[in-house]
Design a protein around this motif. Structure first.
Motif, PDB file in Angstrom:
ATOM      1  N   UNK A  86       9.428  21.807 -53.628  1.00  0.00           N
ATOM      2  CA  UNK A  86      10.188  22.959 -53.163  1.00  0.00           C
ATOM      3  C   UNK A  86       9.254  24.088 -52.747  1.00  0.00           C
ATOM      4  N   UNK A  87       9.492  24.649 -51.567  1.00  0.00           N
ATOM      5  CA  UNK A  87       8.662  25.734 -51.050  1.00  0.00           C
ATOM      6  C   UNK A  87       8.960  27.012 -51.828  1.00  0.00           C
ATOM      7  N   UNK A  88       8.092  27.337 -52.777  1.00  0.00           N
ATOM      8  CA  UNK A  88       8.323  28.457 -53.689  1.00  0.00           C
ATOM      9  C   UNK A  88       8.519  29.757 -52.921  1.00  0.00           C
ATOM     10  N   UNK A  92      13.865  27.310 -59.977  1.00  0.00           N
ATOM     11  CA  UNK A  92      12.835  26.272 -59.943  1.00  0.00           C
ATOM     12  C   UNK A  92      13.052  25.256 -61.055  1.00  0.00           C
ATOM     13  N   UNK A  93      13.472  25.735 -62.214  1.00  0.00           N
ATOM     14  CA  UNK A  93      13.712  24.819 -63.333  1.00  0.00           C
ATOM     15  C   UNK A  93      14.902  23.905 -63.075  1.00  0.00           C
ATOM     16  N   UNK A  94      15.915  24.403 -62.369  1.00  0.00           N
ATOM     17  CA  UNK A  94      17.035  23.525 -62.000  1.00  0.00           C
ATOM     18  C   UNK A  94      16.529  22.397 -61.112  1.00  0.00           C
ATOM     19  N   UNK A  95      15.720  22.734 -60.116  1.00  0.00           N
ATOM     20  CA  UNK A  95      15.206  21.717 -59.202  1.00  0.00           C
ATOM     21  C   UNK A  95      14.301  20.718 -59.921  1.00  0.00           C
ATOM     22  N   UNK A 115      11.805  17.616 -58.635  1.00  0.00           N
ATOM     23  CA  UNK A 115      11.108  18.420 -57.631  1.00  0.00           C
ATOM     24  C   UNK A 115       9.842  19.046 -58.205  1.00  0.00           C
ATOM     25  N   UNK A 116       8.812  19.113 -57.364  1.00  0.00           N
ATOM     26  CA  UNK A 116       7.610  19.857 -57.678  1.00  0.00           C
ATOM     27  C   UNK A 116       7.641  21.182 -56.949  1.00  0.00           C
ATOM     28  N   UNK A 117       6.466  21.801 -56.811  1.00  0.00           N
ATOM     29  CA  UNK A 117       6.374  23.116 -56.188  1.00  0.00           C
ATOM     30  C   UNK A 117       5.335  23.103 -55.082  1.00  0.00           C
ATOM     31  N   UNK A 130       3.066  30.990 -61.105  1.00  0.00           N
ATOM     32  CA  UNK A 130       4.469  30.812 -61.473  1.00  0.00           C
ATOM     33  C   UNK A 130       4.763  29.354 -61.771  1.00  0.00           C
ATOM     34  N   UNK A 131       4.334  28.458 -60.885  1.00  0.00           N
ATOM     35  CA  UNK A 131       4.577  27.033 -61.089  1.00  0.00           C
ATOM     36  C   UNK A 131       3.909  26.545 -62.369  1.00  0.00           C
ATOM     37  N   UNK A 132       2.668  26.969 -62.597  1.00  0.00           N
ATOM     38  CA  UNK A 132       1.934  26.531 -63.782  1.00  0.00           C
ATOM     39  C   UNK A 132       2.570  27.071 -65.058  1.00  0.00           C
TER      40      UNK A 132
END
Length: 439
Positions: A69-71, A80-83, A88-90, A100-102
């Motif tokens: 997903x394109x953050x 992001x957690x739903x995806x 899904x990754x980031x 944020x992703x980490x």
């Protein structure tokens, strides 16, 4: 720019068939505003989940598939957690997006780092957390080596074929004018160089056309990349392990557009995969995507209230949101459909400019838009702001970013980002003690 006459024609053709339905009702909005005043960005949990599931199913034929997903489209950890629940990754393009992703627990191959004009410290951090680095330029190979030393075992390169890219439905874009990516010659030289320097696993990435509303784009791009990967294997002896189709799959912003069907798109990519890669003994190549707009766009809206009306050379409706909350219409005339909550079935027989409060004449959500009669206090739902909506906000004129709220599957509302306050606006003025007394 949006064609007003075309919109009128669409309305005359049949409102029921053509209109866009909001995912929130007037009654739900009235309940939400008891706790959270307008304006706010609202997201549809049910829609997000159904769409993420559909994407996963559409590419289930490819065992290595992952949607990154394109953050940048919607950088909210709750969303992001739903995806992530759907695998899904980031896709990250900056240090803060990587952080944020980490912080959400992602690492290694869950994160794709696709940036350009990249500062050294961002390459260092991406390497530290094991993100897959997708290089944008040939000169970055040397820059990366000087920055981090030994190359990671997995690397990806971004391809730009140049020229003009045309699809069967007439959508065109000009990769040759884009600042991104390697030329074909640079790409071949880049893979050779990386192999010499110890890289063992290779990927390729390309993004050619923005916001396509056609099921043809991904299969067309896939054929371009698949055939190129076969050529790389034959000429360089390098087998590409993953092919990243990036983004570009758009959404139907206008009511007369037919939305993309991700299952048709997935089947189209599979057909090309079986025609090109499987005969070349490359039937184990993983397919990646990086969709931001398609994943989240239709499942967000900006809810705002009519607070002023003005009758001069035109009819204006002033709302409590502005371009600082949604800048797309102001900066390039992007169309966002508008529903007046509670008046979904009323005739669109009034022509308005719907405007915000910024000291800029482009601060308009709609120009000459045919809408139902709007009364002061009416709530307007501005559709399709779930991607590149809140994330593109800013503080011009001292306007503050609005809240983000999740409309839960059970109909309840959850605050997932509070609205900014003057204290947030003044927070970086630490040297001015007088400011501290104002907030």
């Amino acid at each position: 720019m949006y064609d007003v006459e075309r919109e009128k024609k669409v309305i005359r053709q049949g409102e029921i068939k053509m209109k866009k339905e909001p995912f929130v009702t007037k009654e739900q909005i009235e309940e939400i505003v008891k706790s959270y005043p307008t304006p706010f960005h609202l997201y549809d949990e049910k829609g997000i989940r159904e769409n993420a599931k559909a994407v996963k199913e559409a590419f289930a034929w490819n065992p290595g598939f992952r949607e990154y997903f394109a953050v940048k489209a919607t950088p909210n950890p709750f969303l992001l957690n739903i995806l992530r629940e759907y695998g899904c990754g980031a896709d990250c393009s900056s240090m803060t997006e990587l952080m944020l992703a980490h912080e959400l627990g992602m690492s290694g191959e869950e994160i794709m780092f696709s940036s350009n004009d990249t500062p050294a410290e961002e390459f260092v951090y991406a390497n530290e957390i094991g993100a897959t680095i997708n290089l944008d330029d040939f000169t970055h190979i040397d820059f990366l080596e000087k920055t981090i030393g030994a190359f990671p075992k997995t690397m990806s390169l971004r391809y730009n074929p140049g020229g003009v890219y045309t699809l069967s439905n007439g959508i065109m874009d000009n990769p040759g004018d884009a600042k991104y990516g390697f030329t074909k010659e640079q790409l071949f030289e880049g893979y050779k160089l990386l192999k010499e320097k110890g890289v063992e696993r290779f990927g390729i990435h390309a993004f050619l056309v923005s916001n396509t509303v056609t099921n043809d784009y991904y299969p067309t791009l896939a054929r371009t990349l698949f055939e190129l990967c076969v050529e790389i294997k034959e000429k360089l002896g390098i087998k590409i392990s993953f092919i990243n189709l990036s983004g570009g799959v758009g959404i139907a912003y206008k009511p007369d557009q037919v939305p993309n069907d991700i299952r048709v798109i997935g089947a189209g990519v599979q057909k090309v995969y079986e025609e090109v890669l499987v005969p070349a003994d490359m039937g184990d190549v993983a397919i990646y995507t990086e969709m931001g707009r398609f994943m989240m766009g239709p499942y967000g809206c900006l809810v705002t209230k009519a607070i002023h009306e003005k009758h001069t050379y035109k009819e204006y409706i002033g709302v409590d949101a502005c371009a600082a909350n949604l800048m797309r219409p102001a900066i390039y005339g992007a169309y966002h459909h508008i529903t007046v909550a509670g008046k979904e079935d009323a005739p669109c027989n009034h022509k308005y400019d719907v405007v915000g409060s910024l000291c800029e004449n482009c601060d308009k959500f709609a120009v000459d838009r045919m809408l139902p009669k709007i009364d002061m206090g009416d709530y307007l739902v501005i559709h399709d702001t779930g991607a590149h909506g809140y994330s593109m906000g800013y503080n011009y004129n001292g306007r503050l970013r609005s809240a983000e709220i999740l409309l839960k599957e059970d109909g309840g509302a959850q605050l997932i980002r509070r609205a900014e306050t003057p204290k947030d606006y003044f927070a970086t003025f630490d040297c001015f003690d007088i400011i501290k007394g104002l907030v």
